[in-house]
Design a protein around this motif. Structure first.
Motif, mmCIF file in Angstrom:
data_model
loop_
_atom_site.group_PDB
_atom_site.id
_atom_site.type_symbol
_atom_site.label_atom_id
_atom_site.label_comp_id
_atom_site.label_asym_id
_atom_site.label_seq_id
_atom_site.Cartn_x
_atom_site.Cartn_y
_atom_site.Cartn_z
ATOM 1 N N GLU A 1 23.993 -60.394 82.164
ATOM 2 C CA GLU A 1 23.938 -61.516 83.105
ATOM 3 C C GLU A 1 25.309 -62.162 83.309
ATOM 4 O OE1 GLU A 1 20.515 -64.118 82.594
ATOM 5 O OE2 GLU A 1 19.808 -62.818 80.996
ATOM 6 N N ILE A 2 26.276 -61.349 83.652
ATOM 7 C CA ILE A 2 27.651 -61.827 83.828
ATOM 8 C C ILE A 2 27.769 -62.873 84.952
ATOM 9 C CG2 ILE A 2 30.025 -61.140 84.318
ATOM 10 C CD1 ILE A 2 29.037 -60.298 81.569
ATOM 11 N N PRO A 3 27.188 -62.635 86.150
ATOM 12 C CA PRO A 3 27.329 -63.660 87.201
ATOM 13 C C PRO A 3 26.723 -65.012 86.819
ATOM 14 C CG PRO A 3 26.632 -61.551 88.137
ATOM 15 C CD PRO A 3 26.520 -61.415 86.653
ATOM 16 N N ARG A 4 25.556 -65.009 86.206
ATOM 17 C CA ARG A 4 24.917 -66.271 85.827
ATOM 18 C C ARG A 4 25.712 -66.987 84.745
ATOM 19 N NH1 ARG A 4 20.524 -68.344 82.620
ATOM 20 N NH2 ARG A 4 20.522 -66.446 81.372
ATOM 21 N N THR A 5 26.266 -66.219 83.803
ATOM 22 C CA THR A 5 27.084 -66.829 82.761
ATOM 23 C C THR A 5 28.345 -67.452 83.346
ATOM 24 O OG1 THR A 5 26.269 -65.152 81.203
ATOM 25 C CG2 THR A 5 28.207 -66.416 80.551
ATOM 26 N N ALA A 6 28.998 -66.731 84.253
ATOM 27 C CA ALA A 6 30.214 -67.258 84.878
ATOM 28 C C ALA A 6 29.930 -68.514 85.684
ATOM 29 C CB ALA A 6 30.840 -66.183 85.762
ATOM 30 N N GLU A 7 28.781 -68.539 86.365
ATOM 31 C CA GLU A 7 28.419 -69.729 87.131
ATOM 32 C C GLU A 7 28.212 -70.932 86.214
ATOM 33 O OE1 GLU A 7 24.896 -71.218 90.218
ATOM 34 O OE2 GLU A 7 24.914 -69.168 89.400
ATOM 35 N N PHE A 8 27.606 -70.704 85.061
ATOM 36 C CA PHE A 8 27.404 -71.785 84.095
ATOM 37 C C PHE A 8 28.737 -72.327 83.581
ATOM 38 C CE2 PHE A 8 27.139 -72.975 79.590
ATOM 39 C CZ PHE A 8 26.214 -74.006 79.642
ATOM 40 N N LEU A 9 29.664 -71.426 83.259
ATOM 41 C CA LEU A 9 30.958 -71.848 82.716
ATOM 42 C C LEU A 9 31.810 -72.553 83.769
ATOM 43 C CD1 LEU A 9 31.831 -68.704 80.552
ATOM 44 C CD2 LEU A 9 30.780 -70.844 79.808
ATOM 45 N N ARG A 10 31.785 -72.042 84.991
ATOM 46 C CA ARG A 10 32.563 -72.678 86.059
ATOM 47 C C ARG A 10 32.008 -74.058 86.410
ATOM 48 N NH1 ARG A 10 33.082 -67.400 88.638
ATOM 49 N NH2 ARG A 10 31.099 -67.844 89.674
ATOM 50 N N GLY A 11 30.698 -74.178 86.407
ATOM 51 C CA GLY A 11 30.091 -75.443 86.785
ATOM 52 C C GLY A 11 30.418 -76.572 85.834
ATOM 53 N N ARG A 12 30.754 -76.235 84.587
ATOM 54 C CA ARG A 12 31.075 -77.259 83.602
ATOM 55 C C ARG A 12 32.545 -77.260 83.212
ATOM 56 N NH1 ARG A 12 26.217 -75.672 83.729
ATOM 57 N NH2 ARG A 12 24.420 -76.940 83.116
ATOM 58 N N ALA A 13 33.320 -76.418 83.878
ATOM 59 C CA ALA A 13 34.780 -76.389 83.715
ATOM 60 C C ALA A 13 35.197 -76.198 82.263
ATOM 61 C CB ALA A 13 35.397 -77.674 84.281
ATOM 62 N N TYR A 14 34.517 -75.283 81.562
ATOM 63 C CA TYR A 14 34.906 -74.977 80.185
ATOM 64 C C TYR A 14 36.146 -74.087 80.190
ATOM 65 C CZ TYR A 14 30.315 -76.748 78.811
ATOM 66 O OH TYR A 14 29.213 -77.531 78.608
ATOM 67 N N THR A 15 37.087 -74.379 79.305
ATOM 68 C CA THR A 15 38.323 -73.598 79.223
ATOM 69 C C THR A 15 38.441 -72.804 77.928
ATOM 70 O OG1 THR A 15 39.503 -75.520 78.328
ATOM 71 C CG2 THR A 15 39.554 -75.197 80.718
ATOM 72 N N ARG A 16 37.643 -73.143 76.911
ATOM 73 C CA ARG A 16 37.645 -72.402 75.645
ATOM 74 C C ARG A 16 36.192 -72.073 75.308
ATOM 75 N NH1 ARG A 16 42.485 -72.661 72.934
ATOM 76 N NH2 ARG A 16 41.483 -72.146 70.945
ATOM 77 N N VAL A 17 35.871 -70.790 75.400
ATOM 78 C CA VAL A 17 34.484 -70.343 75.262
ATOM 79 C C VAL A 17 34.403 -69.287 74.164
ATOM 80 C CG1 VAL A 17 32.503 -69.297 76.423
ATOM 81 C CG2 VAL A 17 34.045 -70.808 77.695
ATOM 82 N N ALA A 18 33.447 -69.450 73.267
ATOM 83 C CA ALA A 18 33.205 -68.475 72.196
ATOM 84 C C ALA A 18 32.043 -67.580 72.591
ATOM 85 C CB ALA A 18 32.901 -69.190 70.887
ATOM 86 N N LEU A 19 32.228 -66.276 72.499
ATOM 87 C CA LEU A 19 31.186 -65.299 72.785
ATOM 88 C C LEU A 19 30.661 -64.763 71.459
ATOM 89 C CD1 LEU A 19 32.947 -63.311 75.673
ATOM 90 C CD2 LEU A 19 31.618 -65.423 75.836
ATOM 91 N N GLN A 20 29.433 -65.076 71.130
ATOM 92 C CA GLN A 20 28.860 -64.679 69.840
ATOM 93 C C GLN A 20 27.969 -63.454 70.007
ATOM 94 O OE1 GLN A 20 26.892 -67.823 67.671
ATOM 95 N NE2 GLN A 20 25.734 -66.385 66.411
ATOM 96 N N PHE A 21 28.295 -62.383 69.262
ATOM 97 C CA PHE A 21 27.554 -61.126 69.336
ATOM 98 C C PHE A 21 26.957 -60.802 67.965
ATOM 99 C CE2 PHE A 21 30.442 -60.788 72.873
ATOM 100 C CZ PHE A 21 29.734 -60.101 73.840
ATOM 101 N N PRO A 22 25.720 -60.311 67.928
ATOM 102 C CA PRO A 22 25.189 -59.775 66.670
ATOM 103 C C PRO A 22 25.787 -58.403 66.384
ATOM 104 C CG PRO A 22 23.596 -59.491 68.424
ATOM 105 C CD PRO A 22 24.744 -60.264 69.018
ATOM 106 N N ASP A 23 25.563 -57.902 65.214
ATOM 107 C CA ASP A 23 26.172 -56.636 64.812
ATOM 108 C C ASP A 23 25.763 -55.486 65.720
ATOM 109 O OD1 ASP A 23 27.350 -58.006 62.765
ATOM 110 O OD2 ASP A 23 25.886 -57.401 61.241
ATOM 111 N N GLU A 24 24.499 -55.459 66.145
ATOM 112 C CA GLU A 24 24.013 -54.322 66.942
ATOM 113 C C GLU A 24 24.568 -54.320 68.364
ATOM 114 O OE1 GLU A 24 20.783 -57.546 66.958
ATOM 115 O OE2 GLU A 24 22.155 -56.595 65.524
ATOM 116 N N LEU A 25 25.100 -55.443 68.845
ATOM 117 C CA LEU A 25 25.661 -55.508 70.191
ATOM 118 C C LEU A 25 27.185 -55.606 70.184
ATOM 119 C CD1 LEU A 25 23.172 -57.980 71.960
ATOM 120 C CD2 LEU A 25 23.136 -55.476 71.939
ATOM 121 N N LEU A 26 27.779 -55.508 69.028
ATOM 122 C CA LEU A 26 29.230 -55.688 68.942
ATOM 123 C C LEU A 26 29.985 -54.599 69.700
ATOM 124 C CD1 LEU A 26 31.265 -57.626 67.705
ATOM 125 C CD2 LEU A 26 31.342 -56.176 65.673
ATOM 126 N N LYS A 27 29.384 -53.442 69.857
ATOM 127 C CA LYS A 27 30.042 -52.346 70.577
ATOM 128 C C LYS A 27 30.275 -52.700 72.042
ATOM 129 C CE LYS A 27 25.666 -49.994 71.598
ATOM 130 N NZ LYS A 27 24.825 -51.101 71.085
#
Length: 502
Positions: free
Chosen positions: A9-35
């Protein structure tokens, strides 16, 4: 790349981040999705257009990957956490944090046609209304499943009482989540008396003529005249911690599971009922413990400090000693460093609370099981609770008096008397008072060390330490050493004296 963009869901995530003007974002992945972390970060950066937003990938969380890692996010001063994969949706400790979270559950593949046919077969065979629950990674297919089931029901006679749970939300902000104090107050209102069933029902709120349930990120409502036990629960997903949370919490319901990998229905949940019987055994075993270790399994779930303090009070009121341990993810090697602890209470989110302790030296129980074990007179009715926030109360437990009758221990096979706190106990001021205290101290000092070390005779960690033959480097020597030898200096690879020989 299109698959990455859709699944995460890249477009929806980007819309959320742009709408709130976040400049430092942490992307948290579990071990099975780290690839997929690097492709997702590149796709998200491309979608954001390089507007000065810095992305940080977090992996190998200190505690559980299903919870938002606020500790890791605070290390990089993140303004927001984007959580990928399965989530327990536990509320964060909003009273001390202002970190919002955005959840991307993913889109696991689901054969809607096969699942719909299996659902309708259950509807024909059962005379109960059906409640459809699913893992959050399959929530994207619920609308398609509803439409397909409605079409088939038009042409075939089936039970039309099929209800579907909804996802509570895909984002969590501190302003919209209740604080720990509010949760505590709500818990007090719903669990004021000692009826154990009230604990389990606190995941349900009455709103008008409906009962609203919230569990594991899912929400659904039923009529106030109906009982949840009268429903057939139809779970879509794997046999994981989320399914165990539902099956154990509503263990009086008929439950079936649709295996999305094998595309077949599984009616056998006997292994979960075996887990429930084993948990009852651990409760009985915990009743005989004198030294309790409280394992901190989360630093981000709302109310964790309150439940830790409550566990201390419950254990103290039962006349037992507790020690609080913070060690990240517990394992057998870590817990083996605390052999004096006869049982551990694991404070964590609901979906990681059931820690398999078969390989551990001491059993690990949940806060709910600790309340059952350490509250005199409490009986288990078979109902179960994994979310500790429903246990939080501001009322301190009553300290049991010495007049309390002995209890029967199923582990020891006889009646035992518990030792209760003596801080406020008044000693009689008689001529024999000093003699009585001295005799008691000598009897404890001369107690068999084997009974202390191996039979649960220790009342505290200091008693356990005194019974050990080796107590560490204490500096207490009967005969002082004659000489002091200077050891080698330098690094293990090359010591200082080795350099001179070259």
């Amino acid at each position: 790349m299109d698959n990455i963009s859709s699944r995460y869901e890249i477009p929806r995530t980007a819309e959320f981040l742009r709408g709130r003007a976040y400049t430092r974002v942490a992307l948290q992945f579990p071990d099975e999705l780290l690839k997929d972390a690097a492709p997702v970060a590149r796709a998200l950066r491309r979608e954001l257009g390089g507007g000065g937003t810095k992305l940080f990938v977090m992996a190998d969380t200190a505690y559980n990957s299903c919870c938002v890692d606020e500790v890791g996010a605070s290390a990089i001063d993140a303004q927001c956490v984007v959580h990928y994969g399965h989530s327990c949706m536990s509320p964060s400790k909003c009273s001390t944090s202002n970190l919002p979270a955005f959840f991307v559950f993913g889109k696991a593949p689901l054969d809607v046609g096969a699942c719909c046919r299996s659902l309708l077969d259950c509807s024909r065979e059962s005379n109960k209304p059906i409640l459809v629950l699913c893992g959050l990674e399959y929530a994207h297919a619920l609308d398609d499943l509803k439409g397909a089931a409605a079409e088939l029901c038009k042409s075939d006679s089936c039970n039309h009482e099929i209800q579907y749970a909804d996802v509570m939300c895909s984002e969590m902000s501190p302003s919209s989540s209740p604080t720990a104090e509010e949760q505590c107050r709500q818990s007090n209102e719903s669990t004021h008396n000692d009826d154990l069933a009230n604990f389990v029902n606190s995941c349900c709120n009455v709103e008008g003529s409906m009962r609203k349930y919230n569990l594991g990120g899912l929400t659904w409502s039923i009529s106030i005249d109906d009982k949840i036990d009268d429903y057939l629960l139809y779970w879509i997903g794997q046999d994981n911690s989320a399914f165990a949370n539902v099956a154990l919490t509503f263990n009086k319901c008929d439950i079936v599971r649709y295996d999305t990998v094998e595309n077949q229905l599984s009616r056998d949940v006997s292994h979960l009922m075996k887990i429930l019987r084993r948990r009852y055994y651990l409760v009985e075993k915990a009743k005989d413990a004198n030294i309790i270790g409280i394992l901190v399994g989360t630093l981000g779930v709302a109310g964790y400090l309150d439940i830790i303090e409550q566990m201390k009070n419950v254990i103290k009121a039962a006349g037992k000693k507790s020690y609080t341990l913070v060690m990240g993810r517990p394992n057998s090697a870590k817990l083996a460093n605390f052999p004096e602890c006869e049982v551990f209470v694991y404070v964590s989110c609901a979906q990681t609370a059931l820690l398999d302790s078969k390989e551990f030296l001491a059993p690990v129980i949940t806060p709910f099981e600790a309340v059952l074990a350490f509250s005199r007179g409490r009986e288990w009715t078979g109902e179960y609770l994994l979310d500790f926030k429903d246990l939080i109360t501001s009322e301190k437990p009553e300290v049991a008096s010495r007049s309390t009758e002995a209890r029967f221990s199923f582990i020891k096979g006889g009646y035992v008397e518990d030792d209760f706190p003596q801080e406020n106990e008044e000693h009689p001021e008689t001529s024999l008072a000093l003699a009585e205290l001295t005799e008691k101290a000598l009897s404890v000092r001369n107690q068999n060390n084997d009974a202390v070390l191996y039979q649960g005779g220790a009342k505290s960690a200091i008693d356990y330490l005194k019974a050990r033959s080796y107590r560490g480097l204490t500096g207490e020597y009967e005969v002082a050493p004659d000489t002091v030898l200077i050891g080698r200096t330098g690094r293990a690879a090359v010591y200082s004296d080795e350099k001179t020989k070259q």
